[in-house]
Design a protein around this motif. Structure first.
Motif, mmCIF file in Angstrom:
data_model
loop_
_atom_site.group_PDB
_atom_site.id
_atom_site.type_symbol
_atom_site.label_atom_id
_atom_site.label_comp_id
_atom_site.label_asym_id
_atom_site.label_seq_id
_atom_site.Cartn_x
_atom_site.Cartn_y
_atom_site.Cartn_z
ATOM 1 N N VAL B 161 -1.027 14.774 -4.803
ATOM 2 C CA VAL B 161 0.003 15.481 -5.569
ATOM 3 C C VAL B 161 1.175 15.936 -4.697
ATOM 4 C CG1 VAL B 161 -1.245 17.680 -5.406
ATOM 5 C CG2 VAL B 161 0.365 17.321 -7.266
ATOM 6 N N GLU B 162 0.914 16.325 -3.452
ATOM 7 C CA GLU B 162 1.998 16.853 -2.608
ATOM 8 C C GLU B 162 2.937 15.736 -2.144
ATOM 9 O OE1 GLU B 162 -1.175 17.267 -2.111
ATOM 10 O OE2 GLU B 162 -1.809 16.546 -0.134
ATOM 11 N N PRO B 184 -0.425 15.222 -11.433
ATOM 12 C CA PRO B 184 0.007 16.259 -12.380
ATOM 13 C C PRO B 184 1.382 16.822 -12.017
ATOM 14 C CG PRO B 184 -1.757 17.095 -10.964
ATOM 15 C CD PRO B 184 -1.506 15.687 -10.547
ATOM 16 N N PHE B 185 2.020 16.284 -10.986
ATOM 17 C CA PHE B 185 3.324 16.807 -10.567
ATOM 18 C C PHE B 185 4.422 16.325 -11.499
ATOM 19 C CE2 PHE B 185 7.064 17.438 -7.934
ATOM 20 C CZ PHE B 185 6.777 18.649 -7.321
#
Lengths: 218, 218
Positions: B161-162, B184-185
């Motif tokens: 995600v990051e 989910p970003f």
């Protein structure tokens, strides 16, 4: 009628619930960068949701931001993760160990989001009796007994579309309380059974359509 | 302003578009059972959508039902599949060959819905240079050249995600026209880029929440 311990999660609107994982994704990223505080305005800039909406959404949680400083990132991440149930261990059985089913069993990401697939089921003798990433695959006839002994309330349905309804009926008869349906079929269930539809193929159709509109308008 | 060939797909409302895969799933099942005709009323009973809504949705397609008989099942299936783009070959690159990325590459179901993953990309030397189900995995630096030579308009994002936003930026710079985002970003993109979000983990949160409400109300 007065309830001394209100169940906040009972009254959270679903749109709010669906936004919480976006906030969690963002604050997890901030934590990995050692950021200590974040305001709803800063979150808003990154994920395109109104700051006032974010503040309202987060007011459902047991956390307060500080004026001019914002929310403590580590605490917000912990509260979100806990509220969303990602830090608990939810047991699930998976029915239909084909291509997609096998993919889900091998996706270790699900474990990090609180889902533990404890057994697979199929009708194909070629996969029944095998083990995938330590997850045993049983014949579908063993579902009632195995599901109960493993305490799995969730049944993941990854069968071919024409088997979807029949498989759902079997899972419910075997005691499943929630169905995670990966087929595009609209399963009918008795009242009280939770159904979550995740048809990744339907999402493809929407993406193709938008791409076509762009190509046509060139 | 008069257009001699109206682009029907341009004006289809998204809710209609999202329902079409349900109809396709159902008529595919009927065809596998050798059913020849189906009425909107019969479809309605099976998938919990009003018959009038179904008739309206199908009126966007180039097909007519016969009074008292309904739609020809095989024709309806063919028209739906074609309209949804499932019978065409859409090339895609996949960025992030971790657990979920590998799962999608090995999911042959995507091919049946018109998606052909032609290459994978990663930064990890342990997977770069390998081949998964005949799909080669390249270093991320090769993305612009490989994407263009393979004619892949779609980039599938299955990174942690990051890394989501950074990866999206790279994919767009490399010429991708559509992003299928499995993180989910909430990715930000320039105007004109199609983004389809499929966060299966966010769906989990909704399912857990509903299960909890049921348990609490016992």
């Amino acid at each position: 009628m007065a309830d001394t311990k209100p169940q906040l999660r009972d009254i959270m609107p679903e749109p709010t619930l669906r936004r919480l994982p976006w906030y969690l994704a963002y604050v997890s990223m901030l934590r990995s960068r050692n950021v200590e505080y974040v305001s709803s305005t800063a979150i808003s800039k990154e994920i395109n949701v109104d700051a006032s909406q974010i503040a309202k959404d987060l007011s459902f949680l047991n956390i307060r931001g500080k004026t001019r400083i914002g929310y403590a990132v580590a605490a917000l991440e912990r509260v979100l993760r806990s509220y969303l149930g990602f830090n608990r261990d939810h047991h699930a059985v998976l029915i239909g160990v084909g291509s997609l089913g096998r993919a889900l069993i091998t996706d270790s990401g699900l474990t990090r989001y609180g889902l533990d697939i404890v057994a697979g089921f199929d009708v194909d003798p070629a996969v029944v009796g095998s083990t995938i990433m330590n997850v045993p695959v049983f014949d579908i006839t063993a579902l009632p007994a195995v599901r109960e002994s493993l305490g799995a309330d969730i049944a993941i349905i990854t069968v071919p579309v024409e088997q979807a309804q029949h498989t759902a009926d079997i899972a419910i008869a075997a005691g499943a309380k929630a169905l995670w349906n990966f087929t595009p079929f609209r399963i009918r269930t008795p009242e009280g059974i939770v159904v979550q539809n995740t048809s990744i193929y339907a999402h493809l159709a929407v993406m193709y359509n938008r791409l076509n509109i762009k190509s046509d308008s060139k």
